[in-house]
Structures are given as C-alpha cells and as structure tokens.
Design a protein around this motif. Structure first.
Motif, PDB file in Angstrom:
ATOM      1  N   LEU A  53       0.814  -1.220   0.000  1.00 28.83           N
ATOM      2  CA  LEU A  53       0.000   0.000   0.000  1.00 28.83           C
ATOM      3  C   LEU A  53       0.843   1.263   0.000  1.00 28.83           C
ATOM      4  CD1 LEU A  53      -2.888   1.299   0.405  1.00 28.83           C
ATOM      5  CD2 LEU A  53      -2.362   1.300   2.835  1.00 28.83           C
ATOM      6  N   GLU A 109     -18.292  -9.893   0.782  1.00 25.29           N
ATOM      7  CA  GLU A 109     -19.569  -9.184   0.960  1.00 25.29           C
ATOM      8  C   GLU A 109     -20.736 -10.092   0.595  1.00 25.29           C
ATOM      9  OE1 GLU A 109     -20.572  -5.156   0.365  1.00 25.29           O
ATOM     10  OE2 GLU A 109     -18.676  -4.759  -0.650  1.00 25.29           O
ATOM     11  N   GLY A 138      -7.477  -5.091   4.715  1.00 27.52           N
ATOM     12  CA  GLY A 138      -8.352  -6.187   4.329  1.00 27.52           C
ATOM     13  C   GLY A 138      -9.566  -6.455   5.190  1.00 27.52           C
ATOM     14  N   VAL A 191     -13.098   3.696   1.438  1.00 29.27           N
ATOM     15  CA  VAL A 191     -11.907   4.563   1.484  1.00 29.27           C
ATOM     16  C   VAL A 191     -12.312   5.866   0.787  1.00 29.27           C
ATOM     17  CG1 VAL A 191      -9.470   4.758   0.844  1.00 29.27           C
ATOM     18  CG2 VAL A 191     -10.452   2.494   1.281  1.00 29.27           C
ATOM     19  N   ARG A 196       4.093  -6.060  -6.123  1.00 26.88           N
ATOM     20  CA  ARG A 196       2.798  -6.290  -6.787  1.00 26.88           C
ATOM     21  C   ARG A 196       2.876  -7.583  -7.613  1.00 26.88           C
ATOM     22  NH1 ARG A 196      -2.460  -3.229  -6.896  1.00 26.88           N
ATOM     23  NH2 ARG A 196      -3.526  -4.385  -8.480  1.00 26.88           N
ATOM     24  N   PHE A 237     -11.623 -10.429  -3.741  1.00 23.73           N
ATOM     25  CA  PHE A 237     -11.755 -10.998  -2.391  1.00 23.73           C
ATOM     26  C   PHE A 237     -12.886 -10.272  -1.647  1.00 23.73           C
ATOM     27  CE2 PHE A 237     -10.857 -11.048   2.096  1.00 23.73           C
ATOM     28  CZ  PHE A 237     -10.133 -12.191   2.386  1.00 23.73           C
ATOM     29  N   ILE A 291      -9.965 -12.129   7.698  1.00 30.50           N
ATOM     30  CA  ILE A 291      -8.670 -11.660   7.188  1.00 30.50           C
ATOM     31  C   ILE A 291      -7.519 -12.290   7.973  1.00 30.50           C
ATOM     32  CG2 ILE A 291      -8.379  -9.477   8.483  1.00 30.50           C
ATOM     33  CD1 ILE A 291      -7.583  -9.961   4.796  1.00 30.50           C
TER      34      ILE A 291
HETATM   35  C1  HEM Z   1     -14.773  -3.070   0.127  1.00 23.31           C
HETATM   36  C2  HEM Z   1     -13.521  -3.357   0.412  1.00 23.31           C
HETATM   37  C3  HEM Z   1     -12.329  -2.591  -0.091  1.00 23.31           C
HETATM   38  C4  HEM Z   1     -12.247  -1.337  -0.590  1.00 23.31           C
HETATM   39  C5  HEM Z   1     -13.374  -0.331  -0.792  1.00 23.31           C
HETATM   40  C6  HEM Z   1     -10.854  -1.097  -0.918  1.00 23.31           C
HETATM   41  C7  HEM Z   1     -10.366   0.062  -1.482  1.00 23.31           C
HETATM   42  C8  HEM Z   1      -9.052   0.265  -1.830  1.00 23.31           C
HETATM   43  C9  HEM Z   1      -8.546   1.480  -2.400  1.00 23.31           C
HETATM   44  C10 HEM Z   1      -9.367   2.731  -2.677  1.00 23.31           C
HETATM   45  C11 HEM Z   1      -7.215   1.303  -2.616  1.00 23.31           C
HETATM   46  C12 HEM Z   1      -6.230   2.341  -3.133  1.00 23.31           C
HETATM   47  C13 HEM Z   1      -5.517   2.925  -1.933  1.00 23.31           C
HETATM   48  C14 HEM Z   1      -4.610   4.056  -2.252  1.00 23.31           C
HETATM   49  O1  HEM Z   1      -4.338   4.351  -3.409  1.00 23.31           O
HETATM   50  O2  HEM Z   1      -4.135   4.654  -1.285  1.00 23.31           O
HETATM   51  C15 HEM Z   1      -6.871  -0.020  -2.174  1.00 23.31           C
HETATM   52  C16 HEM Z   1      -5.596  -0.572  -2.235  1.00 23.31           C
HETATM   53  C17 HEM Z   1      -5.266  -1.779  -1.687  1.00 23.31           C
HETATM   54  N1  HEM Z   1      -6.135  -2.698  -1.132  1.00 23.31           N
HETATM   55 FE1  HEM Z   1      -8.125  -2.520  -0.981  1.00 23.31          FE
HETATM   56  N2  HEM Z   1     -10.130  -2.206  -0.585  1.00 23.31           N
HETATM   57  C18 HEM Z   1     -10.990  -3.151  -0.094  1.00 23.31           C
HETATM   58  C19 HEM Z   1     -10.661  -4.416   0.336  1.00 23.31           C
HETATM   59  C20 HEM Z   1      -9.401  -4.948   0.340  1.00 23.31           C
HETATM   60  C21 HEM Z   1      -9.070  -6.279   0.776  1.00 23.31           C
HETATM   61  C22 HEM Z   1     -10.093  -7.306   1.255  1.00 23.31           C
HETATM   62  C23 HEM Z   1      -7.715  -6.403   0.675  1.00 23.31           C
HETATM   63  C24 HEM Z   1      -6.852  -7.601   0.994  1.00 23.31           C
HETATM   64  C25 HEM Z   1      -7.292  -8.806   1.153  1.00 23.31           C
HETATM   65  C26 HEM Z   1      -7.193  -5.156   0.165  1.00 23.31           C
HETATM   66  C27 HEM Z   1      -5.852  -4.883  -0.053  1.00 23.31           C
HETATM   67  C28 HEM Z   1      -5.389  -3.743  -0.666  1.00 23.31           C
HETATM   68  C29 HEM Z   1      -3.972  -3.499  -0.929  1.00 23.31           C
HETATM   69  C30 HEM Z   1      -2.816  -4.415  -0.548  1.00 23.31           C
HETATM   70  C31 HEM Z   1      -3.901  -2.268  -1.589  1.00 23.31           C
HETATM   71  C32 HEM Z   1      -2.650  -1.582  -2.129  1.00 23.31           C
HETATM   72  C33 HEM Z   1      -2.526  -1.949  -3.608  1.00 23.31           C
HETATM   73  C34 HEM Z   1      -1.325  -1.313  -4.309  1.00 23.31           C
HETATM   74  O3  HEM Z   1      -0.987  -0.171  -4.018  1.00 23.31           O
HETATM   75  O4  HEM Z   1      -0.789  -1.974  -5.188  1.00 23.31           O
HETATM   76  N3  HEM Z   1      -8.245  -4.301  -0.029  1.00 23.31           N
HETATM   77  N4  HEM Z   1      -8.013  -0.642  -1.699  1.00 23.31           N
END
Ligand code: HEM
Length: 503
Positions: free
Chosen positions: A126, A457, A309, A375, A137, A452, A191
């Motif tokens: 992140l 959900e 997560g 977010v 990645r 995931f 998670i």
């Molecule tokens: C409804 C559920 C979720 C929403 C709305 C969501 C939303 C987001 C958003 C908006 C970002 C971009 C963040 C940024 O640019 O600062 C992000 C990145 C990320 N999310 Fe999710 N997320 C959700 C669920 C999850 C789950 C379940 C996981 C892991 C199992 C996860 C793992 C990550 C990771 C590791 C990133 C960083 C990706 C990168 O920069 O390559 N997220 N998420």
C-alpha cells in the motif's frame, strides 16, 4: 560596513547560491499552485484551512464533504486546492481529473500523509513506491489466483457460520444485534485466517489486545494525518499519545511476528498445512534475483493486509445492509434472487458458482460503495508536471482523489444522493466512464483485494438475508459519518432483524 553585516551578507549569498535551484523550484511551484482554483474560505499562513478541522472525525468529514459538494455545485470545477497547514493539497473531484493521476504510470508515489502509516506497515504494497512496489505487486498478485480464492471462500463460509450462530443466539434471546460490530468482527476473523492462517477469534473475544490495539492505532494515525502539529516525529514521540502509539505498535508487531515465525517453522519441518494462507504465498515467493523475502519484508505485507483487508469490507457491508434495510423494494429483489439460487435452504454454504449468480446483490454492493466508499480519499504526489482540466499542475504536488465527492458529483451521477442499484445493471453500465466509480481506486495501483472483498460481501450478506429481513430505522440525513481512513457510521446504526419465516 561592520564585520557582522559583511558576514551576514556573505552567509546569505552563499545560501542563495547553494540552494538557488531549490529556491527557484519552490517559487515556481508556489506560482503555479496560486493559479489553481480553491474554495472561497479564508486561509491563514502556517495553519491554512486546518482551523476548520477542529472537532471529532465526524465533524471533520461532514465539513470537508459538504464543502466539496457546495464547491462543485457553485463552480462546477473538477479540482480544488485546500491548505493542510503550510502544504497545499490538490483534490480531484471529477473522473477527468482523477484519471490523470490514477491512469498514469508516472504519479504512482503515495502522498506525504501516508508516511504516518510507515511505523506500522513499513513500506508494504500500500505504501511502497517505485521499483519496490512493482516487485511486490508482481509477487503478491498470485495470492488472488482463483484456486486460492476458493480456499478463502471456505474460510469466509466458516466464519460467517459462526457469525450467524451468534446473531441467531442474540435474536432468540431478544437482544439487540449491532450489525456493524458483528460484520466487523467476522471480517477480522476472515482476514486473520486468510492472511496469516491463524484466527484471533475476534467474534468470541472482542477484548483481544490485538483487536483493541489495531483500532486505537488507526485512530491515532488518522489524528496525526489531519493535525500538522503532530507531524514532527521527534516531538510526537515525546507526547503521551506518541508513547501510546509506540506501545500499540509493539502489540501488533509482536503478534504478527510470532505468527510468521511459527509458520516459517512449519514450512521448514514441511508439515502440510490444511489451506494456503496469503502468508504461505509470501514464504514461497522468490524475487527476480532469486532471493526469498526476509521476515521484515513479509511482516510489512501481512500487516498491510490486516489493515486494508477487513475494516474496508466491514464498512462496505455495514452501509450495504443499512441501504437494504431502508429500501424494502431492493430487499425484496435480493430475497427473490436468493430464493432462485438457494431455494428454501437457509444453511447450505454458497459455492463460487452460486456467488457469481448473485448479480443483483452485486449491483447493490456497488451502489452502496458509490454512496459510501469505504476509502473516501486517497492521495499521491505528482512526479512531473502534468495538465488537469486545462490547469498546469507542478511536479511535487500532493494530489488527493476525493472519491466520496466524485461519487456524489451531480455532473457525473444523476440524482447522486438516490440509492439505485439499477445504475449498475448491464444496460445502464454501458459506456460509463471507468473513473466514475472508483471505490477500489483504478489503474495500475488499484485495490488488489477487490475480488476478495466482493466475494466476502456476498458470502456474509447472502447468508444473513437468506434467514432474516433487515429493517433500518435511521434516516440517512441523521447519520453522522466518520471518514478519515475509513468511512463508517460514527454511532451504532439502528438496524433490527425479523425472521423471514415470520414475515
Ligand atoms: C470493500 C472493500 C475494499 C475497498 C473499498 C478497498 C479500497 C481500496 C482502495 C481505494 C485502494 C487504493 C488505496 C490508495 O491508493 O491509497 C486499495 C488498495 C489496496 N487494497 Fe483494498 N479495498 C478493499 C478491500 C481490500 C481487501 C479485502 C484487501 C486484501 C485482502 C485489500 C488490499 C489492498 C492493498 C494491498 C492495496 C494496495 C494496492 C497497491 O498499491 O498496489 N483491499 N483498496
């Protein structure tokens, strides 16, 4: 001229010559920023607009979201500048301006405010930038392969069954069910097990030190991000809150470190593990140079998954259930869909294929995420000059995408406040700007956990609704929303349950 004046002139000229390039760049940056539009609210030296941010997290979110909505209505501008103390923060409020940042392979570095996550998450997926992000990645993407997701769905089903038993117990004894808490603890158990292969049994043990520390640390990070006076590490560490921050980090890191080392031992003794956890993928992973990830590399990724997560999915489910409970016609269509897929069997675990067939439920989750994106705001820093909506944006600009405001922008969404899952049926989705719904962000740094999250959900909401009817008693306009890192209700929502068989 006295020797002191001569020395001062000499010192000043030396500084000017040494830092001339930086000074010129700073002046150019300020000149370009000054040309960008901003709301008609007074800003003051050093504190900028932050004098408006005093108050709790709910007040803060109410302030910036209403300010953005009003600004969009009055000016129809697609971007604005606000001042976080001495730092200008550009906010993209429209798909056209968000796209410039999200689509580009240039502006991939995260903004300064993410540095407050570093003590906890290090520079995991992140928060990492540059080559490190690309490598991670590539390594982590296989964790979301179909076969592994299948194992994860089994975990989701088991934990949801525990959730349903707890809900049934409370319902039968006439106790109130706090939906937000119930789905949050279930998401946390899911998670933990999928990321680390270990459960913290949060559903049975609300008071675990790990669970408590996780929430308190998130609060402190949010407070730091919006309070420039707490930005300086040296000063912050001396404060009471800084010492608490340190203690909480210790609890969280000790826990994940011990789980990882135990798992490493299991791998060494080649005991076969029942299911693959995300941690197993990391333990097997090899970089392009043939190197394995170190303990601290793995720890930052596990901590990142624990952070990203579960609260995100928990908030998404809470809002979705709230909207379902306040729109009986939508709930009826979900029940019809569930009956078609599961008949009158309220207990059987859904298969991947059955989850795929829950198309209307998927539309509902998307519309809830549009109105209440978990977010609400993300931010990057521009790594070169770029153009946005006819304005020249200088290199080094902290650029936020205000997802919540973009999702409520009447220039993008007709009647944006109306809950209407049919916006996401096949017909209505044709030709939609891919940057109009960005709850999972978009482009190369989009959410890796999107599939995931949608599966989770669907598993949890479908299981709950196969048995129950949900009824929401709060009016949307009365709900206070907290939204710094995660957008959630500030106070417990009043949602009651009725058995479907009794309706
Ligand atoms: C409804 C559920 C979720 C929403 C709305 C969501 C939303 C987001 C958003 C908006 C970002 C971009 C963040 C940024 O640019 O600062 C992000 C990145 C990320 N999310 Fe999710 N997320 C959700 C669920 C999850 C789950 C379940 C996981 C892991 C199992 C996860 C793992 C990550 C990771 C590791 C990133 C960083 C990706 C990168 O920069 O390559 N997220 N998420």
């Amino acid at each position: 001229m006295s020797i002191v004046v001569l020395a001062a002139v000499f010192l000043l000229s030396t500084l000017l010559v040494t830092y001339w390039k930086e000074i010129k760049e700073f002046l150019r940056f300020r000149k370009m920023i000054a040309k960008l539009p901003s709301p008609n609210i007074p800003t003051y030296p050093l504190i900028g607009h932050t004098y408006n941010f005093v108050g709790d997290a709910a007040y803060f979110f109410h302030y910036i979201s209403s300010m953005a909505k009003q600004y969009i209505m009055e000016t129809k501008n697609k971007l604005t500048i606000i001042w976080l103390g001495p730092m200008p923060l550009l906010m993209a409020l429209h798909p056209d301006t968000a796209e410039v940042i999200l689509k580009s392979s240039k502006h991939m570095e995260k903004s300064y405010v993410y540095t407050f996550l570093h003590p906890w998450l290090g520079t995991g997926l992140l928060t990492a930038g540059g080559e490190k992000w690309k490598q991670r990645r590539r390594l982590i993407t296989p964790s979301f392969h179909f076969d592994i997701l299948q194992d994860f769905v089994d975990v989701m089903n088991e934990q949801t069954q525990t959730m349903i038993s707890k809900v049934d117990e409370k319902f039968k004894s006439g106790q109130k069910v706090d939906i937000n808490k119930v789905v949050t603890m279930c998401a946390l158990d899911i998670i933990c097990e999928t990321a680390m292969g270990k459960t913290v049994n949060a559903q049975s043990n609300y008071d675990s030190a790990y669970v408590k520390s996780l929430y308190r640390l998130s609060d402190i990070i949010q407070l730091r991000q919006k309070t420039p006076i707490l930005w300086w590490d040296f000063g912050f560490e001396k404060l009471k809150i800084g010492l608490e921050h340190k203690d909480l980090l210790r609890v969280l890191h000790d826990f994940t470190k011990s789980v990882i080392t135990q798992r490493m031992e299991t791998h060494k003794s080649s005991k076969v593990t029942k299911r693959m956890a995300f941690l197993d993928v990391l333990l097997h992973a090899v970089t392009e140079d043939g190197e394995k990830l170190s303990l601290s590399d793995i720890q930052e990724e596990v901590d990142t998954f624990m952070f990203e997560g579960h609260d995100t999915t928990a908030a998404a489910m809470t809002w979705a259930i709230y909207y379902i409970g306040s729109h009986p016609e939508v709930q009826k269509r979900i029940h019809d869909e569930l009956d078609k897929v599961f008949g009158d069997d309220v207990d059987r675990n859904p298969t991947m294929d059955e989850l795929k067939r829950l198309q209307y439920l998927e539309q509902v989750t998307k519309e809830a995420l549009r109105l209440c994106p978990s977010v609400p705001l993300i931010a990057r820093v521009t790594t070169e000059d770029c153009e946005m909506d006819g304005y020249l944006i200088p290199k080094g600009t902290q650029a936020a995408i205000f997802i919540y405001a973009l999702h409520h922008n009447p220039e993008v969404w007709e009647e944006p406040e109306r809950f209407d899952p049919d916006r996401f049926n096949k017909e209505n989705s044709i030709g939609r700007n891919p940057f109009a719904h960005i709850a999972f962000s978009a482009g190369p740094r989009n959410c890796i956990g999107q599939r995931f999250a949608l599966l989770e959900e669907k598993v949890i909401i479908s299981k709950l609704l196969r048995r129950y009817v949900v009824v929401s008693h709060n009016k949307k306009e009365d709900i206070r929303m907290e939204g710094d890192l995660i957008l959630r209700p500030a106070d417990p929502l009043n949602i009651s349950l009725k058995l479907r068989s009794d309706v």
